[in-house]
Design a protein around this motif. Structure first.
Motif, PDB file in Angstrom:
ATOM      1  N   ILE A 146      14.017 -44.149 -44.764  1.00  0.00           N
ATOM      2  CA  ILE A 146      13.049 -43.370 -43.986  1.00  0.00           C
ATOM      3  C   ILE A 146      13.684 -42.875 -42.684  1.00  0.00           C
ATOM      4  O   ILE A 146      13.526 -41.707 -42.309  1.00  0.00           O
ATOM      5  CB  ILE A 146      11.769 -44.191 -43.729  1.00  0.00           C
ATOM      6  CG1 ILE A 146      10.968 -44.310 -45.027  1.00  0.00           C
ATOM      7  CG2 ILE A 146      10.926 -43.576 -42.616  1.00  0.00           C
ATOM      8  CD1 ILE A 146       9.803 -45.274 -44.980  1.00  0.00           C
ATOM      9  N   VAL A 147      14.424 -43.739 -42.023  1.00  0.00           N
ATOM     10  CA  VAL A 147      15.096 -43.350 -40.785  1.00  0.00           C
ATOM     11  C   VAL A 147      16.056 -42.192 -41.057  1.00  0.00           C
ATOM     12  O   VAL A 147      16.089 -41.197 -40.305  1.00  0.00           O
ATOM     13  CB  VAL A 147      15.829 -44.556 -40.149  1.00  0.00           C
ATOM     14  CG1 VAL A 147      16.726 -44.117 -38.999  1.00  0.00           C
ATOM     15  CG2 VAL A 147      14.812 -45.583 -39.670  1.00  0.00           C
ATOM     16  N   LEU A 148      16.835 -42.298 -42.125  1.00  0.00           N
ATOM     17  CA  LEU A 148      17.790 -41.223 -42.457  1.00  0.00           C
ATOM     18  C   LEU A 148      17.093 -39.933 -42.842  1.00  0.00           C
ATOM     19  O   LEU A 148      17.523 -38.840 -42.436  1.00  0.00           O
ATOM     20  CB  LEU A 148      18.720 -41.692 -43.577  1.00  0.00           C
ATOM     21  CG  LEU A 148      19.719 -42.781 -43.197  1.00  0.00           C
ATOM     22  CD1 LEU A 148      20.465 -43.285 -44.419  1.00  0.00           C
ATOM     23  CD2 LEU A 148      20.675 -42.274 -42.129  1.00  0.00           C
ATOM     24  N   ILE A 149      16.027 -40.015 -43.605  1.00  0.00           N
ATOM     25  CA  ILE A 149      15.277 -38.802 -43.995  1.00  0.00           C
ATOM     26  C   ILE A 149      14.725 -38.108 -42.752  1.00  0.00           C
ATOM     27  O   ILE A 149      14.801 -36.877 -42.632  1.00  0.00           O
ATOM     28  CB  ILE A 149      14.151 -39.155 -45.004  1.00  0.00           C
ATOM     29  CG1 ILE A 149      14.766 -39.545 -46.352  1.00  0.00           C
ATOM     30  CG2 ILE A 149      13.177 -37.986 -45.166  1.00  0.00           C
ATOM     31  CD1 ILE A 149      13.774 -40.176 -47.328  1.00  0.00           C
ATOM     32  N   LYS A 150      14.192 -38.887 -41.824  1.00  0.00           N
ATOM     33  CA  LYS A 150      13.675 -38.282 -40.583  1.00  0.00           C
ATOM     34  C   LYS A 150      14.808 -37.595 -39.802  1.00  0.00           C
ATOM     35  O   LYS A 150      14.611 -36.514 -39.248  1.00  0.00           O
ATOM     36  CB  LYS A 150      12.985 -39.346 -39.734  1.00  0.00           C
ATOM     37  CG  LYS A 150      11.628 -39.740 -40.251  1.00  0.00           C
ATOM     38  CD  LYS A 150      10.975 -40.826 -39.431  1.00  0.00           C
ATOM     39  CE  LYS A 150      10.559 -40.315 -38.078  1.00  0.00           C
ATOM     40  NZ  LYS A 150       9.868 -41.369 -37.289  1.00  0.00           N
ATOM     41  N   LYS A 151      15.987 -38.203 -39.771  1.00  0.00           N
ATOM     42  CA  LYS A 151      17.115 -37.587 -39.078  1.00  0.00           C
ATOM     43  C   LYS A 151      17.511 -36.275 -39.737  1.00  0.00           C
ATOM     44  O   LYS A 151      17.792 -35.286 -39.062  1.00  0.00           O
ATOM     45  CB  LYS A 151      18.308 -38.554 -39.028  1.00  0.00           C
ATOM     46  CG  LYS A 151      18.137 -39.661 -38.013  1.00  0.00           C
ATOM     47  CD  LYS A 151      19.347 -40.555 -37.964  1.00  0.00           C
ATOM     48  CE  LYS A 151      19.103 -41.648 -36.924  1.00  0.00           C
ATOM     49  NZ  LYS A 151      20.278 -42.481 -36.743  1.00  0.00           N
ATOM     50  N   ILE A 152      17.552 -36.268 -41.060  1.00  0.00           N
ATOM     51  CA  ILE A 152      17.894 -35.043 -41.799  1.00  0.00           C
ATOM     52  C   ILE A 152      16.865 -33.957 -41.516  1.00  0.00           C
ATOM     53  O   ILE A 152      17.223 -32.799 -41.284  1.00  0.00           O
ATOM     54  CB  ILE A 152      17.995 -35.325 -43.310  1.00  0.00           C
ATOM     55  CG1 ILE A 152      19.204 -36.214 -43.619  1.00  0.00           C
ATOM     56  CG2 ILE A 152      18.057 -34.025 -44.115  1.00  0.00           C
ATOM     57  CD1 ILE A 152      19.224 -36.788 -45.031  1.00  0.00           C
TER      58      ILE A 152
END
Length: 155
Positions: A146-152
């Motif tokens: 989730i953290v990575l998806i938000k960053k993307i």
């Protein structure tokens, strides 16, 4: 602090209020997230809402074992959810997620120490300890996604 209390605290940390392991938690990442962002797909990745519902599915499943002694969830259905189509639906899901997590943490905290090593429903599933630990680790895995998806999405 008993092992049961430690496990309950770890569950609350990853879902509701902790920052020790990942410097964040599910509630911090999704509580103020708009439903349209939560349901947006990035490439072939699951949406944030699907990942959150996936973790909630396992929390509900384990909570049901504590409440009724039955394991009624199946891995093959753990990503099958009706689409979230409004902020109201998204908010209702999050409130249920937080509430079910609190209830499960309370059940784990009150668990007798000896029960941790007992079979979780059936010998083939291992012990209560293994299942609770596994669910917490699984939650951290998807929290990282989730953290990575938000960053993307923010790039």
């Amino acid at each position: 602090m008993t092992k049961s209390e430690q496990l309950a605290n770890r569950l609350q940390e990853v879902i509701l209020n902790g920052t020790w392991i990942a410097n964040t938690n599910f509630k911090d990442q999704i509580d103020n997230l708009d439903w349209k962002i939560s349901t947006k797909k990035v490439g072939s990745l699951h949406s944030i809402s699907i990942l959150a519902q996936h973790i909630h599915y396992y929390i509900m499943g384990i909570k049901n074992v504590f409440d009724h002694g039955k394991l009624e969830i199946k891995d093959k259905y753990s990503f099958d959810f009706p689409p979230i189509e409004s902020q109201t639906e998204w908010d209702a899901f999050k409130n249920k997620f937080w509430d079910d997590t609190e209830k499960l943490a309370e059940l784990i905290e009150k668990m007798p120490e000896g029960q941790l090593n007992e079979n979780f429903v059936d010998e083939k599933y291992g012990s209560y300890l293994r299942n609770i630990d596994g669910m917490i680790e699984h939650s951290y895995y998807h929290l990282g996604q989730i953290v990575l998806i938000k960053k993307i999405m923010n790039e």
